[in-house]
Motif scaffolding. Structure first.
Motif, PDB file in Angstrom:
ATOM      1  N   GLY A  65       0.809  -1.214   0.000  1.00 12.21           N
ATOM      2  CA  GLY A  65       0.000   0.000   0.000  1.00 12.21           C
ATOM      3  C   GLY A  65       0.845   1.268   0.000  1.00 12.21           C
ATOM      4  O   GLY A  65       1.963   1.291   0.526  1.00 12.21           O
ATOM      5  N   THR A  67       0.494   4.851   1.489  1.00 14.51           N
ATOM      6  CA  THR A  67      -0.363   5.421   2.519  1.00 14.51           C
ATOM      7  C   THR A  67      -0.638   6.904   2.287  1.00 14.51           C
ATOM      8  O   THR A  67       0.123   7.595   1.601  1.00 14.51           O
ATOM      9  N   THR A  68      -1.734   7.374   2.899  1.00 16.02           N
ATOM     10  CA  THR A  68      -2.068   8.800   2.811  1.00 16.02           C
ATOM     11  C   THR A  68      -1.058   9.654   3.563  1.00 16.02           C
ATOM     12  O   THR A  68      -1.051  10.877   3.400  1.00 16.02           O
ATOM     13  N   ARG A  69      -0.200   9.015   4.368  1.00 13.10           N
ATOM     14  CA  ARG A  69       0.871   9.782   5.010  1.00 13.10           C
ATOM     15  C   ARG A  69       1.768  10.453   3.981  1.00 13.10           C
ATOM     16  O   ARG A  69       2.406  11.472   4.260  1.00 13.10           O
TER      17      ARG A  69
END
Length: 308
Positions: A65, A67-69
Motif C-alpha cells: 500500500g 499510505t495517505t501519510r
C-alpha cells in the motif's frame, strides 16, 4: 526502495521519507512478501497447473500500500510559511490565470476584452493537456487572489493584464521559488508548450532540492561515540551492523538514554530505530565491526533515525 525485516512474512520492502525540519523519517509505502505463512495457516490452496493430478499448492501472498501519510510528507517537505507547494505532476490544478491591471478608468469594453482573453488563454492551456483554471472572481482584488492560490500551492500562476495583451504576453509566477527569479515572461504564441516546459522544470527543481536536502542529512557513522550527537542534529545515520537479533533494541535504548542525559531539555530524547536496510549498500571497510557489538563483524549498513 529499501528492505525491512517482516514479522509474519518473508520480507518487506519500503519507501522511507524524511522530514528535514524535524529530522524524522516517515514510512510512505510498503510491500510485504508474506510467503506461504498465512496461506498454510488458513488453508488457502490452488490446484498445481503443472502436475495434472489435482494436487494442491499453498498460495504465495503479498500485501502492499501507498499510505495517505505520503500526502502529509509532501506538504511538510515542500511547503513554506505561505502555504502548500504542490509538485506539478500531482497537483489537481497546475496553472491558475488571474486577470489584473485594470485601472479605475477602464471601460466595460476593456474589461470584456481582458476577460475574454483570459478565458481563451485557459482554453489554450487545457488543449495542451494542462490542468488550468481562470480565476474570474471579480469581487476579490487580484492581490487577494494571488495570495489565495499561493496558500493552496498551485505550481504556476499566470497574470494577464491589458498591457500584457498589447505585448502578446503573460507573466508566469512560480510558486516553488521566491524573489524576482520566480517571474517569467511568456509569449502567448504557443503558450501551451512553454507552460508544459516550465512545469517540467518546476517538477525537476523541486525533486532536486528535496533530494539534496535529504542526502545532506544521511551521515555515515562507524563508531558509537559519534552516533547520538549526529542523531541529535536531526540526521539519519547509516551505520554498519551485524545480524544479531537485538541490534536495533540496543541501539534504540542506548541512544534514548544518551539523549535524555544532554543539557538541552528541548532537544528530542526519543531513541533511534532501524528505518530500513537500504538496497544501495556502500562497501564495508575490511575488518569493519558492528556499531553496537564491536566484537562482531559488520554484515551490512542499516539506516537509523527517529521516526513518526
Amino acid at each position: 526502495m529499501t528492505l525491512m525485516f517482516n514479522i509474519g512474512g518473508d520480507y518487506t520492502t519500503t519507501v522511507e521519507a524524511f522530514i528535514p525540519v524535524t529530522g524524522r523519517g516517515v514510512q510512505g509505502a510498503t510491500s510485504h512478501h508474506l510467503g506461504q505463512n498465512f496461506s498454510k495457516m488458513f488453508g488457502i490452496e490452488f490446484e498445481d497447473p503443472t502436475a495434472g493430478d489435482g494436487s494442491k499448492l499453498y498460495a504465495y501472498q503479498n500485501s502492499w500500500g501507498l499510505t495517505t501519510r505520503s500526502i502529509g510528507v509532501m506538504i511538510m517537505v515542500h511547503g513554506d510559511d505561505k502555504g502548500l507547494i504542490i509538485p506539478p505532476m500531482i497537483s489537481p490544478l497546475q496553472v491558475v490565470i488571474v486577470p489584473c491591471g485594470l485601472i479605475g478608468k477602464a471601460t466595460q469594453q476593456d474589461k470584456d476584452t481582458l476577460f475574454s482573453a483570459t478565458e481563451d488563454l485557459c482554453s489554450a492551456l487545457k488543449a495542451a493537456g494542462i490542468r488550468a483554471k481562470a480565476d474570474m472572481r471579480h469581487h476579490y482584488s487580484p492581490g487577494w487572489r494571488f495570495f489565495d492560490w499561493e496558500l493552496k500551492g498551485v505550481p504556476l500562476r499566470l497574470e494577464l493584464g491589458p498591457k500584457d495583451l498589447a505585448k502578446n504576453q503573460a507573466v508566469a509566477v512560480r510558486r516553488d521559488i521566491g524573489g524576482k527569479e520566480n517571474k517569467i515572461i511568456l509569449s502567448l504564441t504557443d503558450v501551451g508548450a512553454q507552460v508544459n516546459e516550465l512545469l517540467t522544470t518546476i517538477q525537476k527543481d523541486m525533486l532536486e532540492r528535496a533530494t539534496a536536502e535529504r542526502d545532506s542529512h544521511v551521515i555515515q557513522v562507524t563508531e558509537w561515540k559519534d552516533f547520538t550527537g549526529t542523531l541529535n542534529k536531526r540526521n539519519m545515520i547509516l551505520a554498519p551492523i551485524c545480524s544479531m537479533k537485538d541490534v536495533e533494541v540496543q541501539i534504540k535504548a542506548k541512544s534514548a538514554q544518551e539523549s535524555q542525559a544532554q543539557a538541552d531539555e528541548r532537544a528530542p530524547s526519543m531513541g533511534a530505530k532501524c528505518l530500513c536496510i537500504p538496497f544501495d549498500q556502500p562497501a564495508l571497510a575490511p575488518g569493519q565491526k558492528c556499531l553496537i557489538y564491536p566484537d562482531k563483524d559488520a554484515e551490512y549498513w542499516g539506516l537509523f533515525g527517529r521516526s513518526y
